[in-house]
Scaffold this motif. Structure first.
Motif, mmCIF file in Angstrom:
data_model
loop_
_atom_site.group_PDB
_atom_site.id
_atom_site.type_symbol
_atom_site.label_atom_id
_atom_site.label_comp_id
_atom_site.label_asym_id
_atom_site.label_seq_id
_atom_site.Cartn_x
_atom_site.Cartn_y
_atom_site.Cartn_z
ATOM 1 N N ALA A 192 41.786 39.273 46.136
ATOM 2 C CA ALA A 192 42.331 40.603 45.196
ATOM 3 C C ALA A 192 42.602 41.415 46.302
ATOM 4 O O ALA A 192 43.757 42.495 46.644
ATOM 5 C CB ALA A 192 42.256 40.857 44.322
ATOM 6 N N VAL A 193 41.389 41.696 46.995
ATOM 7 C CA VAL A 193 41.642 42.337 48.256
ATOM 8 C C VAL A 193 42.725 42.671 49.251
ATOM 9 O O VAL A 193 43.036 43.439 49.403
ATOM 10 C CB VAL A 193 39.952 42.920 48.426
ATOM 11 C CG1 VAL A 193 40.264 43.725 49.572
ATOM 12 C CG2 VAL A 193 38.872 43.134 47.582
ATOM 13 N N LYS A 194 41.754 41.581 49.845
ATOM 14 C CA LYS A 194 43.537 40.851 50.862
ATOM 15 C C LYS A 194 44.703 41.449 50.387
ATOM 16 O O LYS A 194 45.151 41.730 51.262
ATOM 17 C CB LYS A 194 42.900 39.308 50.998
ATOM 18 C CG LYS A 194 43.873 39.049 52.133
ATOM 19 C CD LYS A 194 43.821 37.420 52.730
ATOM 20 C CE LYS A 194 44.778 37.199 54.389
ATOM 21 N NZ LYS A 194 45.879 37.572 54.095
ATOM 22 N N ARG A 195 45.067 40.610 49.263
ATOM 23 C CA ARG A 195 46.313 41.400 48.937
ATOM 24 C C ARG A 195 47.255 42.160 48.368
ATOM 25 O O ARG A 195 47.812 42.547 48.980
ATOM 26 C CB ARG A 195 46.992 40.531 47.598
ATOM 27 C CG ARG A 195 47.135 38.626 47.737
ATOM 28 C CD ARG A 195 47.493 38.329 46.359
ATOM 29 N NE ARG A 195 46.950 36.741 46.768
ATOM 30 C CZ ARG A 195 47.584 36.037 45.614
ATOM 31 N NH1 ARG A 195 48.487 36.284 44.682
ATOM 32 N NH2 ARG A 195 47.291 34.197 45.304
ATOM 33 N N ALA A 196 46.084 42.978 48.354
ATOM 34 C CA ALA A 196 47.052 44.542 47.712
ATOM 35 C C ALA A 196 46.497 44.696 49.551
ATOM 36 O O ALA A 196 46.872 46.136 49.801
ATOM 37 C CB ALA A 196 45.248 44.892 47.264
ATOM 38 N N ALA A 197 45.144 45.227 50.589
ATOM 39 C CA ALA A 197 45.137 45.189 51.313
ATOM 40 C C ALA A 197 47.051 45.062 52.444
ATOM 41 O O ALA A 197 47.365 46.175 52.555
ATOM 42 C CB ALA A 197 43.835 44.947 52.583
ATOM 43 N N ASP A 198 46.861 43.991 52.054
ATOM 44 C CA ASP A 198 47.852 43.976 52.656
ATOM 45 C C ASP A 198 49.609 44.635 52.410
ATOM 46 O O ASP A 198 50.362 45.148 52.664
ATOM 47 C CB ASP A 198 48.517 42.134 52.927
ATOM 48 C CG ASP A 198 47.428 41.656 53.852
ATOM 49 O OD1 ASP A 198 46.409 41.819 54.281
ATOM 50 O OD2 ASP A 198 47.588 40.116 53.675
ATOM 51 N N GLY A 237 44.378 35.234 37.785
ATOM 52 C CA GLY A 237 43.867 34.621 36.795
ATOM 53 C C GLY A 237 43.645 35.625 35.790
ATOM 54 O O GLY A 237 43.477 35.372 34.462
ATOM 55 N N THR A 238 43.199 36.643 36.142
ATOM 56 C CA THR A 238 42.871 37.449 34.985
ATOM 57 C C THR A 238 43.291 39.375 35.520
ATOM 58 O O THR A 238 43.095 39.563 36.795
ATOM 59 C CB THR A 238 41.143 37.660 34.404
ATOM 60 O OG1 THR A 238 41.314 38.298 33.890
ATOM 61 C CG2 THR A 238 40.395 37.764 36.191
ATOM 62 N N ALA A 239 43.603 40.287 34.642
ATOM 63 C CA ALA A 239 43.684 40.916 35.007
ATOM 64 C C ALA A 239 42.641 42.300 35.252
ATOM 65 O O ALA A 239 41.940 43.152 36.373
ATOM 66 C CB ALA A 239 44.111 42.441 33.473
ATOM 67 N N LEU A 240 41.259 41.450 35.440
ATOM 68 C CA LEU A 240 39.892 42.314 35.840
ATOM 69 C C LEU A 240 39.628 42.297 37.377
ATOM 70 O O LEU A 240 38.646 43.156 37.576
ATOM 71 C CB LEU A 240 38.802 40.738 35.468
ATOM 72 C CG LEU A 240 38.921 41.314 33.534
ATOM 73 C CD1 LEU A 240 37.316 39.720 33.540
ATOM 74 C CD2 LEU A 240 38.182 42.305 33.408
ATOM 75 N N PHE A 241 40.823 41.439 38.414
ATOM 76 C CA PHE A 241 40.099 41.398 39.826
ATOM 77 C C PHE A 241 41.245 43.171 39.950
ATOM 78 O O PHE A 241 41.221 43.293 41.183
ATOM 79 C CB PHE A 241 41.218 40.404 39.655
ATOM 80 C CG PHE A 241 40.253 39.510 39.992
ATOM 81 C CD1 PHE A 241 39.434 38.775 40.170
ATOM 82 C CD2 PHE A 241 41.376 38.091 39.088
ATOM 83 C CE1 PHE A 241 38.197 37.784 39.394
ATOM 84 C CE2 PHE A 241 40.176 36.910 38.901
ATOM 85 C CZ PHE A 241 38.693 36.925 39.389
#
Length: 576
Positions: A169-175, A123-127
């Motif tokens: 966002a944390v989960k997707r980047a970590a995975d 939804g936003t680049a802030l994440f």
């Protein structure tokens, strides 16, 4: 497993680098690791490269690391400017959006992660901030639930939807990065921390907390880097204790308000940096002449003029010692850790009232803004000393005034608060007699000057210097002040491995100078190295003036950055 690791995140100012670092370091603090941080930022609201570096360890330390293990990059400029710090086999976690490239000759592992793409999908680049820090957390193989808890606390006030998207966002980047790397990096696996609860704060916050604990209930101040956080801390907390903070129109108003409040019996302080202290000098003289207690914090930065407002320097010493016109008693103390920032602030208020004079707390940007671990504070150590404050004035004959500036054996006169029955006296910035009435009598003038200047002859601080001196005839004595202490200690450990013995002294009482204590340490060494962040060797000059040794050499750094352990080690090794 490794005992320590260094991590840095960089990007454009205003891009969320600070929040990325905050979540990452908060989670590490929850696990019980010791942390030491350094902020490199520009003197503008948005734009320009900025980075935050955190050193993580299973043991206490107070120095920036020489090298870097993990670099999190939001842009190519971050890689170009910081990749030289990476140790062999280091890691770069970079946003795949800008097609990251490692500079030639850099031996590191590059992990391009779609940080911005993940954030925009949610939804936003802030994440992207949480995606970036989550990816580097995953590479370390640390428990994700601790990190997620820190995320929840950071964004909880924004509602569950925002929290859930940040966690996603944390989960997707970590995975993604775990699949890319083939699992957590075994060579970067940190040994388990002690798990003990620790504070993780900046020096400015410790000063603000110390002010509250000391009974301070008023802070007038004008915003200035790197002192503003003291005001911001107290704005949020002082009203809970019946106090208030006023943002003044300038530093002159700030210091005169603080003097007025202290005269009225309310403990007050103000805080600024070099340019603001310049404006305060006339009023500091007024406090000295009227013998009114006041506490002032100077958070040193790069000067002169606007100079380098967001960079490290220790060049205000001469101004604080000699800056006021005329001759007044004043005390200048220099904490060197966040714990000392807390306890010294309490002591500063006690000293100001005991000796009825200005007390300046001298810090530097690294100590003021560098976030670091601290043991829990011991509130049982707090003692409030209001000095010779008279609350029951003996009856005076009609027409007689209270001798507010009475000549006494120790130079400290009785002090009353406005409204105290029988305490009527004059207060003026001109020379005066014992009741405060203006006087130009040569005899009175000399007696008053002698009285004021004699007060500090009785000043004794148990920790005027902090010395670590295991050798009776050391090759070197390394002397510093402010934030340099931990860096010096780390350099000394390396010197010992080289067969060079060294002692260490941190000077904490800058004025009046603790000549006897410093001389005793100098006598135990063959050569003295004075380490300071300025171009003219101001601390070394104080030592030469008051102790007078020819053993002294200066190690100076004035490029706006703190000392690194390797710099002090290499310099001292070259003196052998």
């Amino acid at each position: 497993m490794i005992e320590q690791l260094s991590w840095k995140v960089g990007g454009q100012q205003g891009e969320g680098v600070e929040s990325t670092d905050r979540i990452f370091s908060t989670a590490l603090n929850r696990l019980g690791y010791y942390l030491y941080g350094y902020r490199h930022f520009s003197s503008r609201i948005k734009g320009g490269h900025t980075n935050n570096k955190i050193r993580i360890s299973t043991k206490p330390m107070r120095a920036i690391s020489d090298d870097l293990d993990i670099l999190v990059a939001f842009d190519q400029e971050t890689i170009d400017l910081n990749a030289h710090e990476l140790r062999k086999g280091g890691v770069v976690v970079a946003d795949a959006k800008f097609n990251p490239v490692l500079p030639e000759g850099i031996d590191a592992r590059l992990f391009p992660v779609p940080i911005t793409a993940i954030a925009e999908e949610l939804g936003t680049a802030l994440f992207k901030n949480m995606a970036a820090s989550g990816a580097s957390w995953a590479l370390l193989g640390l428990p994700l639930e601790v990190f997620n808890k820190a995320v929840e606390e950071e964004f909880g006030r924004k509602g569950p939807a925002v929290v859930e998207k940040n966690l996603e966002a944390v989960k997707r980047a970590a995975d993604f990065v775990i699949e890319l790397a083939g699992g957590p990096l075994e060579d970067f696996k940190l040994a388990e921390a002690d798990g003990k609860q620790k504070l993780f704060i900046i020096g400015n916050d410790a000063i603000g907390l110390g002010a509250i604990a000391a009974g301070c209930r008023f802070m007038p101040a004008y915003p200035i880097t790197p002192a503003s956080e003291i005001m911001e801390y107290l704005i949020k907390r002082l009203p809970k204790f019946g106090g208030t903070v006023i943002q003044t129109e300038d530093e002159i108003a700030a210091v005169t308000m603080a003097i007025g409040a202290n005269y009225g019996g309310v403990r007050a302080l103000t805080a600024s940096a070099g340019p603001g202290l310049s404006l305060m000098m006339e009023a500091i003289g007024l406090a000295g002449m009227t013998e009114t207690p006041v506490v002032i914090v100077d958070t040193q930065r790069g000067g002169p003029s606007t100079g380098l407002p967001t960079k490290q320097e220790q060049s205000d010493l001469n101004a604080l010692v000699y800056g006021t016109h005329g001759e007044i008693p004043k005390i200048v103390i220099a904490p060197s850790t966040v714990e000392e920032c807390f306890y010294d602030t309490i002591e500063a208020f006690n000293l100001a009232e005991k000796f009825q004079c200005p007390v300046i707390i001298m810090t530097d940007l690294q100590l003021s803004l560098g976030k670091q671990s601290s043991e829990l504070l011991d509130y049982n150590k707090i003692v409030i000393d209001r000095g010779n404050l008279v609350t029951d004035v003996p009856a005076l004959e009609d027409g007689k005034l209270f001798k507010r500036y009475e000549f006494t054996e120790n130079g400290i006169s009785p002090r009353v608060l406005p409204g105290e029955k029988g305490g009527l006296h004059h207060v003026t910035g001109v020379e005066h007699d014992e009741t405060g009435r203006p006087s130009e009598s040569p005899i009175n003038r000399q007696k008053m000057m002698d009285k004021r200047l004699s007060k500090l002859k009785n000043l004794k601080l148990a920790n005027a210097i902090v010395a670590d001196a295991p050798h009776d005839n050391a090759d070197l004595l390394i002397i510093g002040m402010g934030s340099t202490g931990g860096t010096i200690d780390e350099a000394r450990a390396r010197l010992e491995k080289d067969g060079i013995t060294s002692n260490h002294a941190t000077v904490r009482l800058i004025h009046p100078f603790p000549a006897e204590e410093v001389a005793a340490q100098i006598a135990k060494a063959k050569k003295v190295v004075v380490v300071e962040n300025n171009a003219t060797g101001q601390l070394a000059d104080q030592i030469k003036l008051h102790v007078g040794h020819d053993k002294i050499v200066s190690m100076l750094k004035y490029d706006g950055t703190p000392f690194l352990p390797s710099e002090i080690h290499n310099y001292c090794k070259g003196l052998k």
